[in-house]
Design a protein around this motif. Structure first.
Motif, PDB file in Angstrom:
ATOM      1  N   VAL A   1       0.840  -1.204   0.000  1.00  0.00           N
ATOM      2  CA  VAL A   1       0.000   0.000   0.000  1.00  0.00           C
ATOM      3  C   VAL A   1       0.875   1.255   0.000  1.00  0.00           C
ATOM      4  O   VAL A   1       0.622   2.205  -0.755  1.00  0.00           O
ATOM      5  N   ILE A   2       1.915   1.258   0.820  1.00  0.00           N
ATOM      6  CA  ILE A   2       2.804   2.421   0.865  1.00  0.00           C
ATOM      7  C   ILE A   2       3.500   2.610  -0.481  1.00  0.00           C
ATOM      8  O   ILE A   2       3.607   3.729  -0.984  1.00  0.00           O
ATOM      9  N   ARG A   3       3.944   1.523  -1.089  1.00  0.00           N
ATOM     10  CA  ARG A   3       4.589   1.601  -2.403  1.00  0.00           C
ATOM     11  C   ARG A   3       3.618   2.177  -3.434  1.00  0.00           C
ATOM     12  O   ARG A   3       3.974   3.063  -4.204  1.00  0.00           O
TER      13      ARG A   3
ATOM     14  N   ASP B   1       9.928   2.534  -4.138  1.00  0.00           N
ATOM     15  CA  ASP B   1      10.240   1.153  -4.509  1.00  0.00           C
ATOM     16  C   ASP B   1      11.165   0.473  -3.511  1.00  0.00           C
ATOM     17  O   ASP B   1      11.096  -0.732  -3.326  1.00  0.00           O
ATOM     18  N   GLU B   2      12.034   1.231  -2.884  1.00  0.00           N
ATOM     19  CA  GLU B   2      13.030   0.636  -1.990  1.00  0.00           C
ATOM     20  C   GLU B   2      12.501   0.599  -0.559  1.00  0.00           C
ATOM     21  O   GLU B   2      12.683   1.533   0.211  1.00  0.00           O
TER      22      GLU B   2
ATOM     23  N   ARG C   1      11.623 -15.309   3.950  1.00  0.00           N
ATOM     24  CA  ARG C   1      12.520 -14.442   3.186  1.00  0.00           C
ATOM     25  C   ARG C   1      12.157 -14.501   1.699  1.00  0.00           C
ATOM     26  O   ARG C   1      12.080 -13.474   1.027  1.00  0.00           O
ATOM     27  N   ASN C   2      11.927 -15.703   1.190  1.00  0.00           N
ATOM     28  CA  ASN C   2      11.552 -15.851  -0.220  1.00  0.00           C
ATOM     29  C   ASN C   2      10.240 -15.150  -0.532  1.00  0.00           C
ATOM     30  O   ASN C   2      10.086 -14.547  -1.599  1.00  0.00           O
TER      31      ASN C   2
ATOM     32  N   GLY D   1       8.808  -8.265  -4.075  1.00  0.00           N
ATOM     33  CA  GLY D   1       9.518  -7.076  -4.529  1.00  0.00           C
ATOM     34  C   GLY D   1      10.121  -6.207  -3.450  1.00  0.00           C
ATOM     35  O   GLY D   1      10.446  -5.040  -3.689  1.00  0.00           O
ATOM     36  N   PHE D   2      10.308  -6.758  -2.268  1.00  0.00           N
ATOM     37  CA  PHE D   2      10.884  -6.000  -1.158  1.00  0.00           C
ATOM     38  C   PHE D   2      12.247  -6.563  -0.779  1.00  0.00           C
ATOM     39  O   PHE D   2      12.542  -7.720  -1.039  1.00  0.00           O
TER      40      PHE D   2
END
Length: 159
Positions: A99-101, A107-108, A131-132, A138-139
């Motif tokens: 949501v923030i993205r 993006d980062e 982790r995967n 995308g994070f």
């Protein structure tokens, strides 16, 4: 849009405990494009429920930062195991990061998973899959002992 509404309907607070809105959190994120953005969720048991706290941390290396958080409650039956609880923590952080993205164009974003890389700890069994999951969405991902947004900031507010 349902995810936005979920986070918009939460009671948000800044690091000093002052209530704020999700719109204000997004405004701070938008004005902090030059700073790192970290998100983490942790949980703590109460009598009949798990208390989850999620933190959005805006950090400038060498200068510190500020954070915002909200809390949520889930019955123990909804997250009956450590694996389910860790997965829920990461899932909430990913939804919040998404949501923030979407709202800020950032993006980062780094998601902190409150799971250990040390085989001696019970959470280790979930570390690789969590982790995967984070990376596939995308994070960037941090796990303990580097997962301070979850294991430090969110943990403080889950109790």
């Amino acid at each position: 849009m349902m995810q936005f509404e979920y986070f918009n309907d939460r009671r948000w607070f800044d690091g000093s405990g002052n209530e704020c809105t999700f719109a204000e959190v997004l405004k701070h994120v938008g004005h902090s494009q030059d700073k790192e953005l970290h998100i983490g969720t942790d949980s703590h048991a109460s009598n009949e429920a798990w208390i989850f706290a999620s933190a959005v941390c805006i950090y400038q290396r060498g200068k510190g930062g500020k954070y915002f958080f909200f809390r949520d409650k889930k019955s123990k039956g909804m997250v009956p195991s450590l694996k389910a609880r860790l997965h829920h923590e990461v899932e909430v952080s990913i939804m919040l990061g998404s949501v923030i993205r979407e709202q800020s164009g950032r993006d980062e974003i780094t998601i902190h998973a409150d799971t250990s890389t040390n085989p001696i700890n019970k959470s280790f069994a979930s570390t690789s899959s969590l982790r995967n999951f984070v990376v596939a969405m995308g994070f960037r991902c941090r796990t303990k002992p580097e997962a301070w947004a979850a294991a430090g900031v969110a943990d403080k507010h889950s109790k």
